[in-house]
Design an enzyme around this catalytic site. Structure first.
Site, mmCIF file in Angstrom:
data_model
loop_
_atom_site.group_PDB
_atom_site.id
_atom_site.type_symbol
_atom_site.label_atom_id
_atom_site.label_comp_id
_atom_site.label_asym_id
_atom_site.label_seq_id
_atom_site.Cartn_x
_atom_site.Cartn_y
_atom_site.Cartn_z
ATOM 1 N N LYS A 1 -16.865 10.044 -20.593
ATOM 2 C CA LYS A 1 -17.589 8.831 -20.208
ATOM 3 C C LYS A 1 -18.482 8.321 -21.333
ATOM 4 O O LYS A 1 -18.555 7.122 -21.587
ATOM 5 C CB LYS A 1 -18.402 9.091 -18.946
ATOM 6 N N ALA A 7 3.474 2.462 -6.317
ATOM 7 C CA ALA A 7 4.275 3.618 -6.745
ATOM 8 C C ALA A 7 3.554 4.907 -6.375
ATOM 9 O O ALA A 7 2.361 5.080 -6.684
ATOM 10 C CB ALA A 7 4.487 3.565 -8.264
ATOM 11 N N GLU A 66 -14.768 19.792 -7.306
ATOM 12 C CA GLU A 66 -13.420 20.315 -7.045
ATOM 13 C C GLU A 66 -13.499 21.841 -6.992
ATOM 14 O O GLU A 66 -14.437 22.443 -7.511
ATOM 15 C CB GLU A 66 -12.485 19.933 -8.215
ATOM 16 N N LYS A 87 -10.500 7.778 -16.975
ATOM 17 C CA LYS A 87 -11.426 7.995 -18.092
ATOM 18 C C LYS A 87 -10.830 8.851 -19.195
ATOM 19 O O LYS A 87 -11.074 8.614 -20.375
ATOM 20 C CB LYS A 87 -12.756 8.565 -17.615
#
Lengths: 427, 427
Positions: free
Chosen positions: A206, A44, A191, A106
């Site tokens: 985490k 998907a 990022e 996560k």
């Protein structure tokens, strides 16, 4: 005898595409060792026009994720969409349909873990999420299985590769914060919006997952107090170096012997250079466990990256498929919510940097403040010019509220010009 | 629902006694998480007069190990006798009787592994041996399960705590070999007869087990060529330090891409000080894996000691009991015997130390010997007195036969007074 297990994949971004390719690459080898024929039957995606790996048949793709979860020809679901709301619904739907789920999400596991674990348990199927903690490093399954009989008392991890890369450059090459961040972004470690990394949210998710498995008590991301690495400057690194320390962003969870309360925090810390965690450099991750019988254990490897994540996902898929064909599963061994000890009551040694006027009696005045708040000083290092001095304190262990009381009073003193970043010291 | 699993223990020395005590200590916790009630029902010992842990009922003890293996009230057998002949017979008898076996016996697994794995497979029961490799460090089950889909190409381990303790003292405190050994014996890290440690036999057994699981090909201890740490002297450590290296006893197994042959060796090596394995100090152990998708992984912890070993054994017992009540098991994923690449064809860089006469042309003569054997020199360091010089070479990678050819010729040169210990360099 070969058992065919048909896999439905939700999401085909960088990790999803690497997982699909790795599955194709390793399929024959997995079959020869396990007798499992792992077949990707539906994928998907959100954007039908995005280019996909050439190894994947165009007919596999669909825009309807719910259809993949419900399809009769899907035995096992891999969730790599990310985010919590749509992903959470799909994972629950798959579990409720009696299908084992492997996820790398996560945020989802760290926020909705207890609900998902209960759904997997009700359905009697596996929920595996190795890639949600330290990506490629196989440690969640060892914690769920090999260490099930162990009494784990503490988890200390370097679980964010972006910040560890930045801290390695700041310590090793003398880069400033902004230059280190720019470098991490250039290399694809960070990022464009790196806030989840540098503010500690990623590490908090985490450590919530790791603590839940370590202590058999559910800990969610909101239970973890956190400080990121923003505001660390070159002088912190120079001073740390002078005292024989490295600076690492640590994710720490501890279960206290008296009553079993749990403390969980993320913070930048000074760590002795000969500690095994200090040898974790660049974008590598590691988790250090303290256990009652096995003693100290450390697991080390890549904590991020599409291919390392794909490796962990494929390991989970192989394990879940194996259990599926045997008609068995493993309950996630996480019990009721942990009783959290408030951060203010957690105990550390601290490194404190203060700029003061160079005047008679100032050191005595400043150390008197610490004493009044019950914070004992281990070492003091003072150096400065004619009019101003920089004092660096390293304290003995004290609760956070005691330190904060001392710092608040310190900031109000006439001779104190400023109090720098406080760092905890990992012992 | 509680499932009762009755355990027969063979051997109750230091590890056996710690295992029995740990089982009693952790029993309630294990039952609450897994629903398994692990009960120690029989213990075979050789000496009935030896004192036993007070927590163990005297009625549990027997002198007949075969009786324990055969008894109807024993569901699972734990073998902690050691040695290969009696232990091997008992393990095979237990497996043939359809009982899962947990063993810590590295000599047995490293020599008779293929036969035992086949017997477990025939009987359809589990054979677990986590404590036979790196004791407390849970890495065999991750290799058997989480990394089953991975392509592991290299295993590099520090797998002997005695020698790692000695090397740490020799490097850090400048101790000589004999003093370091005496210190290790005082602390109980080394037996009065430490030959299996210092000559590398213990490490060879462990790397055979690790290589078998890493490469899915059976490797036995006799396949591993080995050099111990005997003969290392202070000057080796001083020179290593000067070049930025540490010295570690490494156990290395590699699977070559061209054809899949395996090389396996134990040797003392120079390792760069910033390599994660260099941070493994004192009696700690660690194993570094190179894999195709997950990249580099390291597992770290105590490689010996009764309580760490007991922890691994109890983890295995819990896992095997869990599979037993589910009526399932996991085949040890080890295939046919590995094709071994001869040691002489394995390739390394080398550190070579030679004492020569201080005379014109000697350096040229010596380097000419290396060149004739196809060994290229990377760096040369020469220092000496008026009549004698010490030359240290670091070479580029070359096969072992080329190096040995060069050394044999070197030893025959008139101006060469002696060639010291050769060390491989870990890259």
């Amino acid at each position: 005898m070969t058992h065919r297990v048909r896999i439905g994949l939700l999401g085909c971004g960088t990790v999803g595409a690497d997982f699909a390719e790795l599955l194709v690459e390793r399929r024959a080898a997995i079959e020869s060792v396990t007798g499992l024929s792992l077949e990707l039957v539906r994928i998907a995606v959100r954007d039908p026009r995005k280019p996909r790996p050439p190894a994947l048949d165009a007919e596999l793709f669909t825009l309807d994720a719910h259809d993949v979860v419900k399809a009769d020809d899907v035995d096992l679901v891999v969730e790599l969409i990310g985010g919590t709301s749509a992903a959470g619904e799909l994972v629950l739907a798959a579990l409720d349909a009696g299908k084992p789920v492997v996820t790398a999400n996560k945020e989802l596991v760290a926020s909705a873990g207890p609900e998902l674990f209960a759904a997997a348990d009700r359905a009697g199927v596996d929920l595996f999420f190795e890639a949600a903690a330290v990506a490629a490093v196989p440690m969640l399954r060892p914690m769920r299985e090999s260490l099930l009989a162990e009494d784990v008392t503490r988890v200390v991890g370097i679980v964010n590769g972006t910040t560890n890369y930045m801290l390695t450059r700041m310590m090793g090459d003398g880069l400033g914060f902004d230059a280190a961040l720019a470098r991490a972004q250039e290399l694809g470690y960070a990022e464009p919006d790196a806030s989840a990394d540098i503010e500690g949210a990623d590490a908090a998710s985490k450590v919530a997952i790791l603590a839940s498995l370590a202590f058999n008590r559910s800990v969610v991301a909101d239970d973890v107090s956190r400080e990121g690495i923003v505001g660390l400057d070159r002088e912190d690194f120079e001073l740390a170096d002078r005292f024989g320390f490295d600076i690492k962003l640590l994710a720490v969870a501890e279960r206290f012997a008296d009553g079993g309360a749990v403390g969980a925090q993320v913070f930048p810390a000074l760590i002795a250079r000969d500690h095994p965690l200090a040898s974790v450099r660049d974008s590598f991750n590691a988790v250090f466990l303290t256990t009652s019988a096995a003693g100290e254990l450390m697991f080390y490897g890549h904590g991020a990256g599409p291919r390392p994540s794909a490796s962990a996902i494929l390991g989970d898929v192989t394990g879940a498929a194996d259990q599926l064909v045997r008609g068995t599963h493993r309950r996630v061994p996480v019990g009721p919510p942990a009783v959290m000890r408030p951060t203010r009551d957690l105990v550390h040694s601290y490194y404190v940097r203060a700029d003061v006027d160079e005047a008679p009696g100032v050191l005595s005045e400043v150390t008197g403040v610490f004493a009044r708040h019950g914070v004992s000083i281990r070492t003091v290092d003072q150096h400065g010019s004619e009019s101003q001095a920089r004092i660096v304190f390293i304290t003995f262990p004290a609760p956070e509220h005691a330190l904060h009381g001392a710092l608040d009073e310190l900031r109000g003193l006439g001779h104190v010009r400023g109090v720098g970043r406080v760092l905890r010291i990992h012992k």
